[in-house]
Design a protein around this motif. Sequence first.
Motif, PDB file in Angstrom:
ATOM      1  N   THR A   1      40.756  45.067  40.493  1.00 55.91           N
ATOM      2  CA  THR A   1      40.956  43.655  40.831  1.00 55.91           C
ATOM      3  C   THR A   1      40.463  42.767  39.697  1.00 55.91           C
ATOM      4  O   THR A   1      41.138  41.805  39.315  1.00 55.91           O
ATOM      5  CB  THR A   1      40.233  43.310  42.147  1.00 55.91           C
ATOM      6  N   ARG A   2      39.307  43.091  39.132  1.00 55.17           N
ATOM      7  CA  ARG A   2      38.798  42.308  37.993  1.00 55.17           C
ATOM      8  C   ARG A   2      39.771  42.361  36.811  1.00 55.17           C
ATOM      9  O   ARG A   2      39.989  41.355  36.143  1.00 55.17           O
ATOM     10  CB  ARG A   2      37.433  42.815  37.559  1.00 55.17           C
TER      11      ARG A   2
ATOM     12  N   ASP B   1      40.300  34.375  54.872  1.00 53.36           N
ATOM     13  CA  ASP B   1      39.368  33.879  53.860  1.00 53.36           C
ATOM     14  C   ASP B   1      38.926  32.456  54.180  1.00 53.36           C
ATOM     15  O   ASP B   1      37.739  32.130  54.105  1.00 53.36           O
ATOM     16  CB  ASP B   1      40.006  33.911  52.464  1.00 53.36           C
TER      17      ASP B   1
ATOM     18  N   ASP C   1      31.221  37.077  41.803  1.00 53.02           N
ATOM     19  CA  ASP C   1      30.664  38.110  42.681  1.00 53.02           C
ATOM     20  C   ASP C   1      30.173  37.506  43.993  1.00 53.02           C
ATOM     21  O   ASP C   1      30.387  38.077  45.066  1.00 53.02           O
ATOM     22  CB  ASP C   1      29.507  38.842  41.991  1.00 53.02           C
TER      23      ASP C   1
ATOM     24  N   ASN D   1      34.791  38.954  51.111  1.00 51.71           N
ATOM     25  CA  ASN D   1      35.254  40.310  51.419  1.00 51.71           C
ATOM     26  C   ASN D   1      34.141  41.292  51.755  1.00 51.71           C
ATOM     27  O   ASN D   1      34.420  42.458  52.025  1.00 51.71           O
ATOM     28  CB  ASN D   1      36.036  40.872  50.219  1.00 51.71           C
TER      29      ASN D   1
ATOM     30  N   ALA E   1      33.190  36.724  46.099  1.00 53.66           N
ATOM     31  CA  ALA E   1      33.805  37.947  46.627  1.00 53.66           C
ATOM     32  C   ALA E   1      32.971  38.547  47.752  1.00 53.66           C
ATOM     33  O   ALA E   1      33.516  38.978  48.777  1.00 53.66           O
ATOM     34  CB  ALA E   1      34.006  38.962  45.505  1.00 53.66           C
TER      35      ALA E   1
ATOM     36  N   PHE F   1      34.438  42.303  43.731  1.00 52.40           N
ATOM     37  CA  PHE F   1      35.757  42.832  43.397  1.00 52.40           C
ATOM     38  C   PHE F   1      35.607  44.151  42.642  1.00 52.40           C
ATOM     39  O   PHE F   1      34.714  44.292  41.801  1.00 52.40           O
ATOM     40  CB  PHE F   1      36.537  41.842  42.513  1.00 52.40           C
ATOM     41  N   ASP F   2      36.501  45.094  42.921  1.00 54.05           N
ATOM     42  CA  ASP F   2      36.467  46.362  42.192  1.00 54.05           C
ATOM     43  C   ASP F   2      37.036  46.164  40.786  1.00 54.05           C
ATOM     44  O   ASP F   2      37.553  45.094  40.447  1.00 54.05           O
ATOM     45  CB  ASP F   2      37.203  47.457  42.965  1.00 54.05           C
TER      46      ASP F   2
ATOM     47  N   GLN G   1      48.364  35.494  46.679  1.00 59.03           N
ATOM     48  CA  GLN G   1      47.982  36.136  47.943  1.00 59.03           C
ATOM     49  C   GLN G   1      48.707  35.490  49.117  1.00 59.03           C
ATOM     50  O   GLN G   1      49.231  36.176  49.989  1.00 59.03           O
ATOM     51  CB  GLN G   1      46.470  36.051  48.165  1.00 59.03           C
TER      52      GLN G   1
ATOM     53  N   ILE H   1      42.647  40.060  37.530  1.00 62.63           N
ATOM     54  CA  ILE H   1      42.229  38.671  37.344  1.00 62.63           C
ATOM     55  C   ILE H   1      42.254  38.329  35.864  1.00 62.63           C
ATOM     56  O   ILE H   1      42.804  37.300  35.456  1.00 62.63           O
ATOM     57  CB  ILE H   1      40.821  38.441  37.953  1.00 62.63           C
TER      58      ILE H   1
END
Length: 132
Positions: free
Chosen positions: A60-61, A99, A45, A52, A48, A56-57, A88, A64
């Motif tokens: 996305t989690r 990033d 978290d 960003n 992220a 992550f929503d 990516q 992963i």
Amino acid sequence: MPLVIPPTLIDEDGGLTQECEDALVAIFERYDVDKDGALSNTELDAFAKDTNGDVFDEDTRNEITEFLDLNSKGYLTLKGFLQMYNLQTSSEPEETWKDLQKHGYDTQLKLVASRNEDGEDKANNTGSQSKA
């Protein structure tokens, strides 16, 4: 002024270049606070948010968890982190550049600034400072 062309992030075999991987390993290690070789949910978290602007929503989690390398606790390993960036970078290298720059790297993949605990960027200077 000559045009500066940044180095490529993907090698001819489709893997991350060594310079890119070195930068990503350093970023991973910065967030692996407990140094267990994986990013816990809290550490992920933090990464992220710094990268960003938010965690992550759920989708996305789930990606992963489903597609990347995790340890026995379900935490993202260094291998999984590099897998995430390889995916990516292969499709959207400009996102990886963004990033890297957010984490203090210049277009030659040299660390020029780092984040402090408050999430602010600070110059990575080693020179002496004058006292007023």
